[in-house]
Design a protein around this motif. Structure first.
Motif, PDB file in Angstrom:
ATOM      1  N   SER A   1       0.846  -1.282   0.151  1.00 39.89           N
ATOM      2  CA  SER A   1      -0.021   0.023  -0.063  1.00 39.89           C
ATOM      3  C   SER A   1       1.028   1.312  -0.035  1.00 39.89           C
ATOM      4  O   SER A   1       2.121   1.257   0.057  1.00 39.89           O
ATOM      5  N   TRP A   2       0.431   2.614  -0.142  1.00 45.43           N
ATOM      6  CA  TRP A   2       0.806   3.648  -0.031  1.00 45.43           C
ATOM      7  C   TRP A   2       1.390   3.722   1.416  1.00 45.43           C
ATOM      8  O   TRP A   2       0.808   3.461   2.254  1.00 45.43           O
ATOM      9  N   ASN A   3       2.455   4.659   1.525  1.00 50.67           N
ATOM     10  CA  ASN A   3       2.871   5.123   2.778  1.00 50.67           C
ATOM     11  C   ASN A   3       2.381   6.183   3.363  1.00 50.67           C
ATOM     12  O   ASN A   3       1.581   6.874   2.657  1.00 50.67           O
ATOM     13  N   VAL A   4       2.451   6.584   4.471  1.00 49.83           N
ATOM     14  CA  VAL A   4       1.973   7.653   5.078  1.00 49.83           C
ATOM     15  C   VAL A   4       2.140   9.096   4.442  1.00 49.83           C
ATOM     16  O   VAL A   4       1.285   9.725   3.969  1.00 49.83           O
ATOM     17  N   ARG A   5       3.499   9.063   3.916  1.00 46.76           N
ATOM     18  CA  ARG A   5       3.817  10.194   3.145  1.00 46.76           C
ATOM     19  C   ARG A   5       3.188  10.421   1.736  1.00 46.76           C
ATOM     20  O   ARG A   5       2.315  11.406   1.616  1.00 46.76           O
ATOM     21  N   GLN A   6       2.768   9.205   1.128  1.00 44.52           N
ATOM     22  CA  GLN A   6       2.229   9.014  -0.256  1.00 44.52           C
ATOM     23  C   GLN A   6       0.815   9.496   0.177  1.00 44.52           C
ATOM     24  O   GLN A   6      -0.010  10.048  -0.880  1.00 44.52           O
ATOM     25  N   LEU A   7       0.198   9.121   1.160  1.00 40.02           N
ATOM     26  CA  LEU A   7      -1.498   9.110   1.567  1.00 40.02           C
ATOM     27  C   LEU A   7      -1.466  10.668   1.788  1.00 40.02           C
ATOM     28  O   LEU A   7      -2.667  11.018   1.185  1.00 40.02           O
ATOM     29  N   ILE A   8      -0.579  11.276   2.416  1.00 38.79           N
ATOM     30  CA  ILE A   8      -0.898  12.795   2.581  1.00 38.79           C
ATOM     31  C   ILE A   8      -0.682  13.607   1.469  1.00 38.79           C
ATOM     32  O   ILE A   8      -1.816  14.339   0.891  1.00 38.79           O
ATOM     33  N   HIS A   9       0.185  13.276   0.700  1.00 35.75           N
ATOM     34  CA  HIS A   9       0.228  14.087  -0.471  1.00 35.75           C
ATOM     35  C   HIS A   9      -1.100  13.581  -1.369  1.00 35.75           C
ATOM     36  O   HIS A   9      -1.438  14.459  -2.237  1.00 35.75           O
ATOM     37  N   HIS A  10      -1.412  12.388  -1.625  1.00 36.53           N
ATOM     38  CA  HIS A  10      -2.652  11.937  -2.551  1.00 36.53           C
ATOM     39  C   HIS A  10      -3.683  12.680  -1.814  1.00 36.53           C
ATOM     40  O   HIS A  10      -4.567  12.958  -2.787  1.00 36.53           O
ATOM     41  N   ILE A  11      -3.943  12.785  -0.782  1.00 34.70           N
ATOM     42  CA  ILE A  11      -5.224  13.442  -0.244  1.00 34.70           C
ATOM     43  C   ILE A  11      -5.225  15.047  -0.780  1.00 34.70           C
ATOM     44  O   ILE A  11      -6.299  15.472  -1.374  1.00 34.70           O
ATOM     45  N   VAL A  12      -4.244  15.617  -0.779  1.00 33.50           N
ATOM     46  CA  VAL A  12      -4.048  16.927  -1.529  1.00 33.50           C
ATOM     47  C   VAL A  12      -4.474  17.021  -3.013  1.00 33.50           C
ATOM     48  O   VAL A  12      -5.279  17.486  -3.347  1.00 33.50           O
ATOM     49  N   ASP A  13      -3.654  16.068  -3.711  1.00 35.11           N
ATOM     50  CA  ASP A  13      -4.031  15.887  -5.071  1.00 35.11           C
ATOM     51  C   ASP A  13      -5.472  15.419  -5.264  1.00 35.11           C
ATOM     52  O   ASP A  13      -6.075  16.002  -6.376  1.00 35.11           O
ATOM     53  N   SER A  14      -5.939  14.535  -4.736  1.00 36.14           N
ATOM     54  CA  SER A  14      -7.472  14.244  -4.914  1.00 36.14           C
ATOM     55  C   SER A  14      -8.344  15.466  -4.484  1.00 36.14           C
ATOM     56  O   SER A  14      -9.367  15.679  -5.361  1.00 36.14           O
ATOM     57  N   HIS A  15      -8.039  16.318  -3.531  1.00 37.53           N
ATOM     58  CA  HIS A  15      -8.960  17.193  -2.847  1.00 37.53           C
ATOM     59  C   HIS A  15      -8.913  18.395  -3.901  1.00 37.53           C
ATOM     60  O   HIS A  15      -9.817  19.096  -4.211  1.00 37.53           O
ATOM     61  N   LEU A  16      -7.936  18.480  -4.514  1.00 38.12           N
ATOM     62  CA  LEU A  16      -7.548  19.898  -5.580  1.00 38.12           C
ATOM     63  C   LEU A  16      -8.302  19.492  -6.775  1.00 38.12           C
ATOM     64  O   LEU A  16      -9.026  20.453  -7.149  1.00 38.12           O
ATOM     65  N   ASN A  17      -8.236  18.098  -6.927  1.00 39.33           N
ATOM     66  CA  ASN A  17      -9.295  17.743  -8.108  1.00 39.33           C
ATOM     67  C   ASN A  17     -10.877  17.606  -7.937  1.00 39.33           C
ATOM     68  O   ASN A  17     -11.576  18.486  -8.617  1.00 39.33           O
ATOM     69  N   GLY A  18     -10.954  17.315  -6.481  1.00 43.60           N
ATOM     70  CA  GLY A  18     -12.545  17.672  -6.180  1.00 43.60           C
ATOM     71  C   GLY A  18     -13.044  19.187  -6.167  1.00 43.60           C
ATOM     72  O   GLY A  18     -13.984  19.603  -6.571  1.00 43.60           O
ATOM     73  N   TYR A  19     -12.066  19.962  -5.710  1.00 41.59           N
ATOM     74  CA  TYR A  19     -12.299  21.341  -5.535  1.00 41.59           C
ATOM     75  C   TYR A  19     -12.730  21.890  -7.138  1.00 41.59           C
ATOM     76  O   TYR A  19     -13.682  22.656  -7.371  1.00 41.59           O
ATOM     77  N   MET A  20     -11.839  21.450  -8.039  1.00 40.56           N
ATOM     78  CA  MET A  20     -12.046  21.784  -9.435  1.00 40.56           C
ATOM     79  C   MET A  20     -13.021  21.410  -9.911  1.00 40.56           C
ATOM     80  O   MET A  20     -13.758  22.158 -10.829  1.00 40.56           O
TER      81      MET A  20
END
Length: 169
Positions: free
Chosen positions: A55-74
């Protein structure tokens, strides 16, 4: 419990109540502070922990949340300004391999805080008509903004639970 879905899989609500929207917006608005409190003091070793094998590690999860939520906002902004726009999908696993996923997590935590402050303000001020506006995925599936709010509240909580599992000793 299935570690892939520690809070269960997302179930897109068909009928949405005002109280549900308010609860989801609160979850979105508090995610940055909850995530910061959970991860602020982590060292490099803990940031590389995973919640299950491969699975993704903690660092990757944190960065992924931001990527996903930026997409959601847009996506929500597009739905508010265009008639049922087709939104772009992205290869999450490919993004997780990009070099910016090596940045310190504080960079993404700062971005998440600002993004969610702006996103929350927008969501709290939507009209009933705006909440019903839609966007669609390339496969033709439509999502109303009110459903998207549910999705991103779930998404943040889903990965927050992954991080909690990864840090469990």
């Amino acid at each position: 419990m299935d570690n892939r879905y520690p809070i269960g899989q997302f179930e897109c609500p068909n009928e949405v109540q005002k109280k549900d929207i308010q609860m989801w917006i609160k979850e979105i608005s508090t995610l940055p502070s909850r995530l910061n409190a959970l991860t602020v003091s982590l060292d490099e070793i803990k940031l590389t922990k995973t919640y299950r094998e491969n699975s993704w590690n903690v660092r990757q999860l944190i960065h992924h949340i931001v990527d996903s939520h930026l997409n959601g906002y847009m996506r929500i902004n597009l739905a508010l300004t265009e008639e049922n726009p087709v939104v772009k999908t992205y290869e999450e696993s490919e993004w997780a391999g990009l070099t910016d996923y090596n940045l310190p997590v504080k960079v993404s935590l700062q971005l998440l805080k600002s993004l969610h402050e702006r996103w929350t303000y927008l969501l709290e001020n939507l009209t009933d008509t705006q909440l019903k506006r839609t966007y669609q995925y390339p496969d033709g599936n439509k999502m109303r903004i009110e459903q998207s709010i549910a999705l991103y509240a779930w998404h943040g909580n889903h990965h927050f639970a992954h991080i909690q599992l990864a840090l469990k000793d």
